[in-house]
Write a protein that holds these residues in place. Structure first.
Motif, PDB file in Angstrom:
ATOM      1  N   THR A  98       2.175   1.518  -3.555  1.00 54.23           N
ATOM      2  CA  THR A  98       1.502   1.762  -4.754  1.00 54.23           C
ATOM      3  C   THR A  98       0.043   2.373  -4.186  1.00 54.23           C
ATOM      4  O   THR A  98      -0.242   2.889  -5.458  1.00 54.23           O
ATOM      5  N   ALA A 132       3.126  -5.541  -7.504  1.00 51.73           N
ATOM      6  CA  ALA A 132       2.793  -3.566  -7.768  1.00 51.73           C
ATOM      7  C   ALA A 132       3.545  -2.852  -8.790  1.00 51.73           C
ATOM      8  O   ALA A 132       2.777  -2.228  -8.599  1.00 51.73           O
ATOM      9  N   ARG A 133       4.423  -3.984  -9.407  1.00 50.59           N
ATOM     10  CA  ARG A 133       5.057  -3.363 -10.702  1.00 50.59           C
ATOM     11  C   ARG A 133       3.747  -2.749 -11.748  1.00 50.59           C
ATOM     12  O   ARG A 133       3.693  -2.057 -12.357  1.00 50.59           O
ATOM     13  N   ASP A 162       9.696  -6.059  -6.075  1.00 51.10           N
ATOM     14  CA  ASP A 162       8.279  -5.898  -6.830  1.00 51.10           C
ATOM     15  C   ASP A 162       8.249  -7.674  -6.566  1.00 51.10           C
ATOM     16  O   ASP A 162       7.353  -8.730  -6.164  1.00 51.10           O
ATOM     17  N   GLU A 179       0.688  -1.131   0.305  1.00 55.44           N
ATOM     18  CA  GLU A 179       0.127   0.152   0.431  1.00 55.44           C
ATOM     19  C   GLU A 179       1.134   0.783   0.044  1.00 55.44           C
ATOM     20  O   GLU A 179       0.543   1.538  -0.572  1.00 55.44           O
ATOM     21  N   GLU A 218      -2.414   1.481  -3.687  1.00 53.88           N
ATOM     22  CA  GLU A 218      -3.516   0.991  -3.414  1.00 53.88           C
ATOM     23  C   GLU A 218      -3.646   0.060  -2.560  1.00 53.88           C
ATOM     24  O   GLU A 218      -2.160  -0.786  -2.781  1.00 53.88           O
ATOM     25  N   VAL A 233       1.008  -1.866 -10.873  1.00 51.40           N
ATOM     26  CA  VAL A 233      -0.117  -0.163 -10.474  1.00 51.40           C
ATOM     27  C   VAL A 233       1.170   0.292 -10.202  1.00 51.40           C
ATOM     28  O   VAL A 233       1.014   1.540 -11.098  1.00 51.40           O
ATOM     29  N   ARG A 234       2.601   0.297 -10.639  1.00 48.88           N
ATOM     30  CA  ARG A 234       3.699   1.213 -10.232  1.00 48.88           C
ATOM     31  C   ARG A 234       4.416   1.019 -11.057  1.00 48.88           C
ATOM     32  O   ARG A 234       5.647   0.025 -10.539  1.00 48.88           O
TER      33      ARG A 234
END
Length: 116
Positions: A38, A63-64, A75, A35, A40, A66-67
């Motif tokens: 990202t 995670a990658r 990640d 969280e 989220e 999302v970002r």
């Protein structure tokens, strides 16, 4: 009785298993780190039942996804920390901290042509 915040609860906690160890804390730390990186939650939903279903049955996004700027090795560590299988997670907080610290010593990934 459910003790904990559903979106940060390890699957074994959500199932009410009797034997919970430090890897449940590693899972929760992975949720917080996901969280933070990202913006989220790793397992979001409108209702407790929806969140717990995701914790129990769905793999979180990478995670990658999302970002994309998140380093691949970070990640991968997050993926291990958030594994449904506790055996795949770092054994405790010290092991997770050591793995995170080791990432600092690695060379940075090259940026995509832009300079800042």
């Amino acid at each position: 009785m459910l003790i904990g915040t559903p979106g940060y609860m390890a699957p074994e906690q959500a199932r009410g298993e009797a034997s919970i160890d430090a890897r449940a804390d590693v899972f929760s730390l992975g949720c917080v780190l996901f969280e933070c990186l990202t913006g989220e939650p790793a397992f979001g939903g409108q209702h407790v039942a929806a969140i717990l279903t995701k914790v129990l049955l769905e793999e979180t996004r990478r995670a990658r996804s999302v970002r994309p700027a998140i380093p691949e090795l970070l990640d991968e560590l997050l993926r291990r920390m958030l594994s449904k299988q506790r055996e795949e997670r770092p054994i405790d907080g010290q092991a997770a901290a050591t793995a995170l610290h080791a990432l600092q010593r690695l060379p940075s990934e090259p940026r995509s042509g832009r300079r800042r």
